[in-house]
Scaffold this motif. Structure first.
Motif, PDB file in Angstrom:
ATOM      1  N   GLN A 278      -6.813  -1.906   0.897  1.00 28.02           N
ATOM      2  CA  GLN A 278      -7.450  -1.659   2.191  1.00 28.02           C
ATOM      3  C   GLN A 278      -8.620  -2.617   2.398  1.00 28.02           C
ATOM      4  O   GLN A 278      -8.814  -3.158   3.479  1.00 28.02           O
ATOM      5  CB  GLN A 278      -7.929  -0.218   2.261  1.00 28.02           C
ATOM      6  CG  GLN A 278      -8.659   0.077   3.552  1.00 28.02           C
ATOM      7  CD  GLN A 278      -8.111   1.307   4.246  1.00 28.02           C
ATOM      8  OE1 GLN A 278      -7.662   2.250   3.597  1.00 28.02           O
ATOM      9  NE2 GLN A 278      -8.122   1.295   5.549  1.00 28.02           N
ATOM     10  N   ALA A 279      -9.384  -2.838   1.324  1.00 27.21           N
ATOM     11  CA  ALA A 279     -10.521  -3.739   1.433  1.00 27.21           C
ATOM     12  C   ALA A 279     -10.044  -5.148   1.775  1.00 27.21           C
ATOM     13  O   ALA A 279     -10.638  -5.838   2.601  1.00 27.21           O
ATOM     14  CB  ALA A 279     -11.303  -3.747   0.123  1.00 27.21           C
ATOM     15  N   LEU A 280      -8.935  -5.555   1.154  1.00 19.80           N
ATOM     16  CA  LEU A 280      -8.394  -6.892   1.437  1.00 19.80           C
ATOM     17  C   LEU A 280      -7.988  -7.015   2.898  1.00 19.80           C
ATOM     18  O   LEU A 280      -8.090  -8.083   3.489  1.00 19.80           O
ATOM     19  CB  LEU A 280      -7.181  -7.160   0.542  1.00 19.80           C
ATOM     20  CG  LEU A 280      -7.515  -7.636  -0.865  1.00 19.80           C
ATOM     21  CD1 LEU A 280      -6.256  -7.660  -1.712  1.00 19.80           C
ATOM     22  CD2 LEU A 280      -8.148  -9.018  -0.808  1.00 19.80           C
ATOM     23  N   MET A 281      -7.513  -5.900   3.466  1.00 19.00           N
ATOM     24  CA  MET A 281      -7.103  -5.963   4.870  1.00 19.00           C
ATOM     25  C   MET A 281      -8.301  -5.969   5.805  1.00 19.00           C
ATOM     26  O   MET A 281      -8.161  -6.238   6.979  1.00 19.00           O
ATOM     27  CB  MET A 281      -6.179  -4.786   5.196  1.00 19.00           C
ATOM     28  CG  MET A 281      -4.754  -5.061   4.771  1.00 19.00           C
ATOM     29  SD  MET A 281      -3.572  -3.977   5.525  1.00 19.00           S
ATOM     30  CE  MET A 281      -3.954  -2.449   4.771  1.00 19.00           C
ATOM     31  N   GLU A 282      -9.473  -5.615   5.268  1.00 17.17           N
ATOM     32  CA  GLU A 282     -10.647  -5.577   6.141  1.00 17.17           C
ATOM     33  C   GLU A 282     -11.639  -6.693   5.865  1.00 17.17           C
ATOM     34  O   GLU A 282     -12.348  -7.126   6.753  1.00 17.17           O
ATOM     35  CB  GLU A 282     -11.362  -4.218   5.976  1.00 17.17           C
ATOM     36  CG  GLU A 282     -10.652  -3.114   6.695  1.00 17.17           C
ATOM     37  CD  GLU A 282     -11.116  -1.730   6.251  1.00 17.17           C
ATOM     38  OE1 GLU A 282     -12.152  -1.647   5.574  1.00 17.17           O
ATOM     39  OE2 GLU A 282     -10.428  -0.747   6.598  1.00 17.17           O
TER      40      GLU A 282
ATOM     41  N   MET B 238       0.829  -1.194   0.000  1.00 14.78           N
ATOM     42  CA  MET B 238       0.000   0.000   0.000  1.00 14.78           C
ATOM     43  C   MET B 238       0.871   1.254   0.000  1.00 14.78           C
ATOM     44  O   MET B 238       0.626   2.203  -0.739  1.00 14.78           O
ATOM     45  CB  MET B 238      -0.847  -0.034   1.255  1.00 14.78           C
ATOM     46  CG  MET B 238      -2.135   0.683   1.123  1.00 14.78           C
ATOM     47  SD  MET B 238      -3.199   0.111   2.438  1.00 14.78           S
ATOM     48  CE  MET B 238      -4.415   1.384   2.370  1.00 14.78           C
ATOM     49  N   THR B 239       1.900   1.261   0.849  1.00 16.29           N
ATOM     50  CA  THR B 239       2.795   2.409   0.917  1.00 16.29           C
ATOM     51  C   THR B 239       3.458   2.649  -0.427  1.00 16.29           C
ATOM     52  O   THR B 239       3.533   3.773  -0.906  1.00 16.29           O
ATOM     53  CB  THR B 239       3.877   2.161   1.975  1.00 16.29           C
ATOM     54  OG1 THR B 239       3.234   1.821   3.178  1.00 16.29           O
ATOM     55  CG2 THR B 239       4.730   3.392   2.164  1.00 16.29           C
ATOM     56  N   ARG B 240       3.926   1.550  -1.027  1.00 16.09           N
ATOM     57  CA  ARG B 240       4.628   1.694  -2.291  1.00 16.09           C
ATOM     58  C   ARG B 240       3.678   2.267  -3.346  1.00 16.09           C
ATOM     59  O   ARG B 240       4.006   3.165  -4.087  1.00 16.09           O
ATOM     60  CB  ARG B 240       5.174   0.344  -2.737  1.00 16.09           C
ATOM     61  CG  ARG B 240       6.375   0.487  -3.639  1.00 16.09           C
ATOM     62  CD  ARG B 240       6.949  -0.859  -4.023  1.00 16.09           C
ATOM     63  NE  ARG B 240       7.109  -1.757  -2.888  1.00 16.09           N
ATOM     64  CZ  ARG B 240       7.067  -3.092  -2.999  1.00 16.09           C
ATOM     65  NH1 ARG B 240       6.836  -3.659  -4.152  1.00 16.09           N
ATOM     66  NH2 ARG B 240       7.254  -3.846  -1.946  1.00 16.09           N
TER      67      ARG B 240
END
Lengths: 796, 297
Positions: free
Chosen positions: B265-269, B134-136
């Motif tokens: 982000q969705a994958l992390m949630e 995500m940062t990259r």
């Protein structure tokens, strides 16, 4: 001929005029604006105005208590009318000349009045600069802008090239057609961000800009759709712009020039300096009195009291100053108390540092200070505490313990002072101080002490001298004798550097060493054509001794990371000291060896220097504690923000997402607890303090003025109202009652906004909630001392 | 300084879990029950109790992580323990059942538990892998800033397209309307925008203009296009088209970055939408399991 002319209708001036009216003294109150108390008038609508300091009794014919801006202005207007105060509005005083009979005041361009005495209550805001052309006061011309969203679909001319003008123009351009008039060819005075915004807006054609153009006149129009027009002198000739509104943001004339022109002297060039005034508020010009913020009293109630008192003094009466009861309460507990004046005299006799200040300054100093009579053996402060108050020893002794074992002790005698190191460097206490028998101390908060240092040169000199002597003794005194130290101190000088200034360069001849007393440095070397930062040197350390011990050439470059002050010790004096003390030489040589080894390690992992450079660029150089987020661990759950809001009255004091990232190290927008907090600079009620563990926090006596919010370069302070109370967690979880964790909308009806910022959870057991709530360990807090180690671990 | 959840305090909870598992396994091997090993022996009850307590404690994490002011330990420590002890539950529950399964409420509880644990494994993977991606992807810009820039590029493109002709204007407008970032869960996972089509249309427009031009040479469209753009530097229309192409390309790059950001982000949630409801279902099944055992005792 008036007995008293009062210039400025702020709290001080208005109160003086009211008292004069009450006593039927011939007077005139001169106010440039069309209403009274312009500064308060310009507060935002509905702003809650507080009445600090609470303990101080009000002494004025006018009423004043905490309340909304409107209620205060209204009650003053009523009182002024009732008392029959002789006010003249729109009367801008342009000069005050001393005459044989008193003073001659010039009003506007050609009006003059005479008065025997003058009270200056013009504050520190200064007069707003006007356009200076015909029509400058037309009804559609304004010099302030409260809410840009108020206007829609208008053609607005914004005159000016500063930040205020740009911010207004850009904000107005959303809903209006905006024309900017800039006298110059570019926006040279603007901040980086504003500059980009305006250039972009002009490039995109959103804003039209006349460069190198000046207004010639403003006309009211009676025909056509637009109420007015501005005639401009442009490089291509004359132009006319039809408009609905003209907003001129040309800055303000600081009052200092005007005050100096009246003959009043300032103690020094410091921009924060205010003129010295006598106990009766009289300046060095007899008959010219100064009240309010310009006299060093920024709070409304203080200024109102002064206004009352100054009229009494002018009439030759003596009044007990309003602060007398406060001082009496402070002094009564002192053994052998007789009267306030006697005690003040006793203090001034006992403490040479305070001998040169005026009685008024001493009173003010004592009101802010606390008299302490600690028991023998009680610690006044401990080594490594972050407190920064200043102490004068009135009676008895204290012992200074330089290390934890308590072997190195110095005894201080009555009249001496201590605590100046942390006051000046903004860093931890370097020693523990323990009270001796029957000792009496004055503890003064940082702000009052800084103000005294800034306004009395003799005080500054004395403190600096002692600072240099003690700093050098602390460094080298263990091995060297007092006489040898004195030699070094004699040649030592104070040097100031701006951020980015170079102290010395790699390869130069070493001619001195520097003890960093304020600020911090970076040490770097030129490696393969690139500047590699090797380490970071916070205040309290020294640099440059390597070259003096060894070959004579500088092995690295030292640069100021932020505004920095050092004590410079010359080469010859230092070498002489080393020659006399082989032990000291050996100790330093060892330290140098160790430092070289460290540098080589850092150099090997050269990219850790990039991490340091990045963090210094983010202001970590002046921080004492900074929140860093490892973005390779951060799952963006915002639990840190929720935790912050939940533990701090509903407002998160950190913005996780905002802020730059380098090598996965993210510096979010959150307080760095600076060594010399910018937010403390101009806090009228002195509500911002530093706790013993270093947390910079805002106390409850905040008046919500917003100065700290404006002064913080990192944007971490907000103005917020308290939210409504909400139900507990399980009620939300099971029944959906109330807003969830981290969500608590403000009470929309509340105008009582106060400043909020990170207090590092100083009142919560277990430490910072943001760090403790981070489920993945992405959020940590570090202090700059840990920076090299951290950077080394993080190097990509 | 920064440690992940896995190596919290030098793998403290990994060791706790290993000890717990080893202890349970030793007891299981040493234990000589009457008949086959099952939940009804004293060891079965003991392991069952440990498992039930663990499940309730693991569920408590949802409350713990929202208790900010007055909780013990750090959220990271709790999560580390949550992961390791949660994993050890697989072995403990299997030992508790003596590896017996069937079509009953007991096995339902077991299956639900395993689903919860394996969805948790995906969570651990997501937490360790996606943040860096995500940062990259973001390249130091915030999502808000990127979205703001997209809006601005859209507005500029529309203004420019006005100057060309209706078909180009329509293409740009359609691409703006079809750009869909965020929204429902599925939309978040599959976010995309339509700038590609608009770009194609733009390039076509350029080619058309070029073909209509007298100087045109027959040959590949690409050559024609480049030629046209290169030769007609002063032509207002071609200049506008060139700027439009720049704008839309920049927008496409940005939009795909935002889409990727939202997707990550969705994958992390998203796994939490399985993990949490199933764990509540597990709590229900577990209660039924315990009650039924005591009912038939």
């Amino acid at each position: 001929m008036f007995e008293i002319a009062i210039v400025g209708s702020g709290p001080g001036g208005i109160s003086a005029a009211a008292r004069a009216a009450e006593l039927k003294v011939p007077h005139i109150l001169l106010e440039g604006a069309l209403h009274l108390s312009n500064t308060i008038y310009r507060y935002q609508k509905g702003k809650h105005v507080m009445a600090e300091p609470e303990a101080l009794p009000l002494r004025s014919p006018l009423k004043f208590q905490a309340g909304s801006r409107e209620s205060i202005l209204e009650s003053w207007d009523q009182d002024v009318a009732k008392l029959g105060v002789n006010v003249r509005h729109g009367a801008e005083v342009t000069a005050i000349k001393k005459t044989d009979a008193g003073f001659e005041l010039s009003i506007g361009r050609n009006d003059k009045i005479q008065a025997r005495n003058v009270i200056l209550g013009i504050g520190l805001q200064g007069n707003i600069r006007k356009l200076g052309v015909a029509g400058e006061d037309a009804p559609f011309v304004q010099y302030t802008l409260d809410d840009p969203d108020e206007y829609e679909g208008e053609t607005i001319i914004v005159v000016g090239a500063g930040d205020a003008a740009i911010e207004n123009a850009v904000a107005l351009a959303k809903q209006n057609q905006v024309v900017v008039v800039n006298r110059r060819e570019e926006f040279a005075r603007a901040k980086e961000g504003n500059l980009r915004a305006i250039q972009k807006a002009i490039e995109d054609g959103v804003i039209e800009c006349f460069f190198g153009s000046a207004p010639e006149r403003i006309d009211k129009l009676t025909v056509g759709k637009k109420p007015g027009r501005m005639i401009l002198n442009t490089p291509k000739g004359r132009a006319q712009v039809l408009c609905d509104r003209i907003i001129a943001r040309l800055g303000a004339n600081p009052p200092r020039t005007f005050v100096e022109a009246c003959g009043v002297k300032f103690p020094n060039d410091d921009p924060a300096a205010v003129p010295a005034i006598s106990e009766k508020y009289e300046s060095n010009v007899p008959g010219l009195y100064i009240v309010g913020a310009l006299g060093g009293y920024p709070l409304i109630k203080q200024a109102m009291n002064q206004g009352y008192e100054v009229v009494e003094y002018i009439l030759g009466r003596s009044v007990e100053p309003a602060d007398e009861p406060l001082l009496r309460a402070k002094f009564e507990s002192m053994p052998g108390f007789k009267s306030v004046n006697a005690t003040l005299q006793k203090i001034q006799n006992a403490v040479p540092l305070l001998a040169t200040i005026t009685p008024l300054q001493l009173r003010e100093f004592m009101i802010d200070s606390t008299l302490l009579a600690p028991k023998s053996g009680e610690a006044i402060f401990k080594r490594n505490d972050y407190t920064n108050s200043f102490y004068c020893l009135v009676d008895g002794h204290v012992e200074v313990l330089m290390d934890d074992s308590g072997d190195k002790r110095v005894v201080l005698n009555p009249g001496e002072f201590f605590g100046e190191m942390s006051l000046i460097s903004g860093r931890r206490r370097t020693a523990t101080v323990v009270a001796g028998k029957s000792c009496v101390l004055i503890e003064t908060p940082r702000r009052s002490m800084k103000r005294l240092i800034n306004s009395v040169d003799a005080v500054k000199k004395m403190i600096d001298q002692v600072f240099v002597e003690r700093a050098i003794r602390a460094r080298f005194g263990e091995e060297a004798t007092a006489v040898q130290i004195r030699d070094v101190v004699k040649g030592a000088t104070l040097q100031r550097f701006k951020a980015g200034d170079v102290l010395f360069r790699e390869g130069e001849d070493g001619d001195c060493l520097h003890l960093v007393r304020v600020g911090s440095l970076t040490i770097s070397r030129q490696i393969a054509g690139r500047e590699i930062v090797l380490s970071y040197v916070p205040a309290g350390n020294y640099v440059g001794e390597m070259a003096l011990l060894g070959g004579g050439k500088r092995s690295a470059t030292a640069k100021a990371a932020i505004a920095t002050e050092t004590i410079r010790v010359e080469r010859d004096a230092f070498r002489k000291l080393l020659a006399q003390n082989p032990m000291l030489r050996m100790k330093l040589a060892n330290e140098v060896k160790q430092r070289t080894a460290e540098n080589i390690t850092t150099q090997a992992g050269a990219s850790s220097g990039d991490v340091i450079s990045f963090l210094i660029g983010q202001g970590v150089g002046e921080a004492t504690d900074v929140l860093l987020i490892d973005e390779s661990l951060c799952v963006r759950c915002d639990n840190c923000e929720k935790a912050c809001a939940e533990t701090h009255g509903g407002t998160s004091r950190l913005d996780r997402e905002a802020g730059p990232t380098f090598a996965n190290v993210h510096v979010p927008t959150s307080c760095r607890h600076c060594e010399h907090p910018h937010c403390m600079k101009d806090c009228p009620p002195d509500a911002i303090h530093r706790a013993p563990n270093g947390e910079v926090f805002i106390a409850d006596n905040c008046i919500g003025c917003g100065n700290c919010e404006r002064n913080c370069p990192y944007g971490v302070i907000h103005m917020a109202a308290k939210p409504k109370k909400k139900p507990g967690l399980l009620q939300w979880l099971l029944f959906g009652a109330g807003p969830g964790p981290g969500e608590s909308p403000y009470d929309p009806d509340s105008h009582e906004k106060k400043a909020v910022k990170c207090d590092m959870c100083k009142d919560i057991k277990g430490g910072a909630a943001c760090v403790r709530a981070c489920p993945t360990g992405a959020a940590i807090r570090i202090s700059p001392e840990q920076l090299p180690e951290y950077a080394y671990a993080r190097a990509p | 300084m920064h440690d992940s959840i896995l190596n919290f305090r030098s793998y403290r909870y990994l060791w706790v879990s290993i000890l717990l598992c080893a202890g349970s396994l030793t007891a299981y091997l040493w234990h000589d029950p009457i008949g086959v090993p099952n939940g009804g022996s004293w060891l079965g009850y003991t392991l069952g109790t440990i498992g039930a307590v663990l499940i309730v404690w693991l569920l408590w994490f949802g409350i713990r992580k929202r208790r900010y002011g007055r909780a013990i330990g750090t959220a990271r420590g709790w999560l580390s323990a949550h992961v390791y002890l949660g994993t050890s539950l697989i072995l403990i529950s299997l030992l508790h059942s003596g590896f017996q399964v069937g079509w009953n409420i007991h096995t339902l509880a077991l299956v639900l538990m395993l689903l919860v644990i394996f969805s948790g494994f995906f969570g651990v993977y997501a937490y360790l892998r996606y943040p860096a991606l995500m940062t990259r992807n973001r390249a130091s810009a915030t999502r808000e800033a990127m979205v703001a820039e997209i809006r601005e590029l859209d507005a500029q493109a529309l203004q420019l397209a006005d100057k060309v002709d209706k078909s180009v204007h329509d293409a740009i407008l359609r691409s703006i309307q079809n750009t869909r970032l965020g929204g429902g869960l599925w939309a978040q996972l599959t976010a995309k925008d339509d700038s590609g089509q608009a770009l194609t249309r733009l390039k076509e427009a350029v080619t058309q203009a070029a073909t209509a031009d007298k100087q045109h040479r027959s040959g590949q469209t690409m050559v024609v296009m480049v030629d046209f753009l290169a030769n007609q530097a002063n032509d207002v229309q071609s200049d506008t088209l060139r700027r439009l192409i720049d704008l839309v390309s920049r927008k496409r790059a940005l939009a795909s970055r935002v889409a990727r950001d939202i997707q990550l982000q969705a994958l992390m949630e998203i796994w939490l939408y399985i993990h949490v409801p199933l764990s509540l279902a597990l709590l229900g099944a577990l209660t039924a399991h315990i009650l039924s055992v005591f009912f038939y005792w």
